[in-house]
Write a protein that holds these residues in place. Structure first.
Motif, PDB file in Angstrom:
ATOM      1  N   ALA A 238      28.964  48.195  36.515  1.00 24.67           N
ATOM      2  CA  ALA A 238      29.047  48.608  37.920  1.00 24.67           C
ATOM      3  C   ALA A 238      28.313  47.576  38.767  1.00 24.67           C
ATOM      4  O   ALA A 238      27.246  47.095  38.384  1.00 24.67           O
ATOM      5  N   VAL A 239      28.913  47.240  39.904  1.00 24.62           N
ATOM      6  CA  VAL A 239      28.346  46.225  40.790  1.00 24.62           C
ATOM      7  C   VAL A 239      28.417  46.747  42.221  1.00 24.62           C
ATOM      8  O   VAL A 239      29.428  47.328  42.631  1.00 24.62           O
ATOM      9  N   LYS A 240      27.338  46.551  42.978  1.00 29.93           N
ATOM     10  CA  LYS A 240      27.348  46.926  44.395  1.00 29.93           C
ATOM     11  C   LYS A 240      28.508  46.210  45.090  1.00 29.93           C
ATOM     12  O   LYS A 240      28.688  45.007  44.936  1.00 29.93           O
ATOM     13  N   HIS A 241      29.308  46.968  45.819  1.00 30.51           N
ATOM     14  CA  HIS A 241      30.551  46.446  46.391  1.00 30.51           C
ATOM     15  C   HIS A 241      30.311  45.220  47.274  1.00 30.51           C
ATOM     16  O   HIS A 241      30.966  44.189  47.126  1.00 30.51           O
ATOM     17  N   LYS A 242      29.375  45.328  48.181  1.00 30.13           N
ATOM     18  CA  LYS A 242      29.103  44.219  49.089  1.00 30.13           C
ATOM     19  C   LYS A 242      28.623  42.984  48.325  1.00 30.13           C
ATOM     20  O   LYS A 242      29.001  41.849  48.647  1.00 30.13           O
ATOM     21  N   PHE A 243      27.801  43.195  47.318  1.00 33.99           N
ATOM     22  CA  PHE A 243      27.309  42.096  46.492  1.00 33.99           C
ATOM     23  C   PHE A 243      28.465  41.432  45.747  1.00 33.99           C
ATOM     24  O   PHE A 243      28.543  40.203  45.647  1.00 33.99           O
ATOM     25  N   PHE A 244      29.379  42.254  45.211  1.00 29.89           N
ATOM     26  CA  PHE A 244      30.558  41.745  44.499  1.00 29.89           C
ATOM     27  C   PHE A 244      31.373  40.838  45.408  1.00 29.89           C
ATOM     28  O   PHE A 244      31.829  39.765  44.989  1.00 29.89           O
ATOM     29  N   GLU A 245      31.541  41.251  46.653  1.00 31.83           N
ATOM     30  CA  GLU A 245      32.275  40.424  47.608  1.00 31.83           C
ATOM     31  C   GLU A 245      31.514  39.135  47.932  1.00 31.83           C
ATOM     32  O   GLU A 245      32.111  38.060  48.053  1.00 31.83           O
ATOM     33  N   THR A 246      30.201  39.242  48.038  1.00 30.49           N
ATOM     34  CA  THR A 246      29.387  38.082  48.403  1.00 30.49           C
ATOM     35  C   THR A 246      29.462  36.974  47.364  1.00 30.49           C
ATOM     36  O   THR A 246      29.475  35.786  47.704  1.00 30.49           O
ATOM     37  N   ILE A 247      29.540  37.357  46.083  1.00 33.14           N
ATOM     38  CA  ILE A 247      29.598  36.351  45.015  1.00 33.14           C
ATOM     39  C   ILE A 247      31.039  36.067  44.569  1.00 33.14           C
ATOM     40  O   ILE A 247      31.265  35.436  43.544  1.00 33.14           O
ATOM     41  N   ASP A 248      32.009  36.572  45.350  1.00 31.25           N
ATOM     42  CA  ASP A 248      33.437  36.283  45.127  1.00 31.25           C
ATOM     43  C   ASP A 248      34.003  36.900  43.861  1.00 31.25           C
ATOM     44  O   ASP A 248      35.008  36.411  43.323  1.00 31.25           O
ATOM     45  N   GLY A 249      33.395  37.974  43.383  1.00 34.98           N
ATOM     46  CA  GLY A 249      33.976  38.738  42.287  1.00 34.98           C
ATOM     47  C   GLY A 249      34.165  37.952  41.007  1.00 34.98           C
ATOM     48  O   GLY A 249      33.437  36.998  40.705  1.00 34.98           O
ATOM     49  N   PHE A 250      35.164  38.368  40.231  1.00 32.73           N
ATOM     50  CA  PHE A 250      35.497  37.669  38.986  1.00 32.73           C
ATOM     51  C   PHE A 250      36.191  36.350  39.310  1.00 32.73           C
ATOM     52  O   PHE A 250      36.911  36.242  40.306  1.00 32.73           O
ATOM     53  N   ASP A 251      35.987  35.364  38.465  1.00 26.13           N
ATOM     54  CA  ASP A 251      36.640  34.069  38.619  1.00 26.13           C
ATOM     55  C   ASP A 251      38.037  34.165  38.008  1.00 26.13           C
ATOM     56  O   ASP A 251      38.203  34.267  36.791  1.00 26.13           O
ATOM     57  N   SER A 252      39.063  34.118  38.850  1.00 26.77           N
ATOM     58  CA  SER A 252      40.437  34.294  38.377  1.00 26.77           C
ATOM     59  C   SER A 252      40.971  33.083  37.622  1.00 26.77           C
ATOM     60  O   SER A 252      42.102  33.104  37.143  1.00 26.77           O
ATOM     61  N   ASN A 253      40.182  32.013  37.485  1.00 30.56           N
ATOM     62  CA  ASN A 253      40.585  30.887  36.648  1.00 30.56           C
ATOM     63  C   ASN A 253      40.521  31.233  35.159  1.00 30.56           C
ATOM     64  O   ASN A 253      41.083  30.504  34.336  1.00 30.56           O
ATOM     65  N   TYR A 254      39.811  32.312  34.822  1.00 27.40           N
ATOM     66  CA  TYR A 254      39.841  32.815  33.450  1.00 27.40           C
ATOM     67  C   TYR A 254      41.127  33.625  33.298  1.00 27.40           C
ATOM     68  O   TYR A 254      41.280  34.681  33.909  1.00 27.40           O
ATOM     69  N   LEU A 255      42.043  33.143  32.482  1.00 30.00           N
ATOM     70  CA  LEU A 255      43.374  33.722  32.426  1.00 30.00           C
ATOM     71  C   LEU A 255      43.556  34.741  31.311  1.00 30.00           C
ATOM     72  O   LEU A 255      44.597  35.391  31.232  1.00 30.00           O
TER      73      LEU A 255
END
Length: 300
Positions: free
Chosen positions: A160-177
């Motif tokens: 679980a991650v604080k929503h605003k914090f998740f947005e601030t750090i740009d979430g998961f890196d979608s380059n991991y396929l």
């Protein structure tokens, strides 16, 4: 730190404490069991305190109709079909909760899962991880199951991650396929900013799956490319003393696995470890050198 001071609930329209994000892909039979565990009245946390979002990467079929008919309290959204990291980010885009709780479509959250997380949110941590208990025997040959009983793993099946914090750090890196290292990348980035608290009472149960040797072998190219990206991004070669030392450690690790599996009579795993030594590690270096040719020299 500037990032921490900028985080507040005012940046997100919070109508719930939690938004539960479940990525799925052609596994409706498993998804229904997960959703049954999250139904209002099953979770001990009040139904008004959370929402459930299924983000669906299905192409041949989807869970949309099933959810509409059987789980009207669940929000279904179409996924981007760009891998599990991008799919989780997609679910987060629709979230209205103060916290994002991630689990997988084959997991069975305990009744007190969200309530335990809710209690933990009263602390100062901006990220939490819960316990993952295996359903079945994880010691079988070619058995797969993420297990987290003591913390320090941050497997995406239960975080679980604080929503605003998740947005601030740009979430998961979608380059991991593929479903590998994308949660560890997020863990590394989070721990540079804040702590991650372990909440053992926030339990999910994960089935032990038996995979075939052929399936493992077919994974090697994508697995190697994914690992090469992770190694490069986080400068793991530099951290391990340079190219020669890193390569030596990698071969030593898989050679150790090979002998370990032979010793405990798990011969299929031993075969895979041997094949990864012969093919997986060279393929990984191929992708690392390809990254270098494209201009990223962070491991030099």
């Amino acid at each position: 730190m500037a990032i921490l001071s900028s985080i507040s609930s005012t940046g997100v329209n919070n109508s719930h404490l939690f938004s539960v994000i479940i990525p799925t892909y052609h596994r409706n039979d498993l998804l229904v069991k997960c959703l049954d565990c999250l139904a209002p009245g099953v979770q001990t946390l009040a139904a008004g305190q959370y929402e459930v979002i299924v983000t669906d990467d299905g192409s041949q079929t989807t869970a949309e109709e099933m959810i509409r008919q059987q789980y009207p309290w669940v929000k279904w959204v179409a996924g981007p079909r760009s891998g599990p990291a991008a799919n989780r980010n997609n679910g987060a885009k629709y979230a209205q909760g103060e916290w994002l709780a991630f689990t997988d479509d084959d997991c069975l959250p305990a009744q007190e899962w969200l309530e335990a997380y809710a209690e933990a949110t009263k602390g100062s941590a901006l990220a939490l991880e819960g316990a993952i208990h295996p359903l079945g025997n994880p010691d079988q040959d070619l058995a797969e199951c993420p297990i987290n009983l003591t913390g320090g793993c941050f497997w995406s099946a239960n975080i679980a991650v604080k929503h605003k914090f998740f947005e601030t750090i740009d979430g998961f890196d979608s380059n991991y396929l593929i479903a590998a290292q994308e949660d560890q990348d997020l863990k590394i980035r989070i721990e540079k900013i804040t702590k991650i608290d372990f909440v053992p009472e926030a339990k999910v149960y994960h089935p032990v799956r038996l995979v075939t040797l052929i399936k493992l072998i077919k994974r090697i190219p994508k697995q190697s490319a994914n690992w090469a990206y992770h190694v490069n991004k986080h400068q793991l070669i530099i951290q391990n003393g340079g190219r020669f030392k890193y390569t030596f450690k990698a071969y030593k690790f898989y050679l150790g696995l090979l002998f370990k599996y032979i010793y405990i009579y798990q011969f299929k795993k031993a075969i895979f470890a041997g094949l990864y030594l012969l093919f997986g590690l060279p393929i990984t270096w191929f992708y690392i050198l390809l990254l270098q040719k494209n201009g990223d020299r962070r491991w030099d």
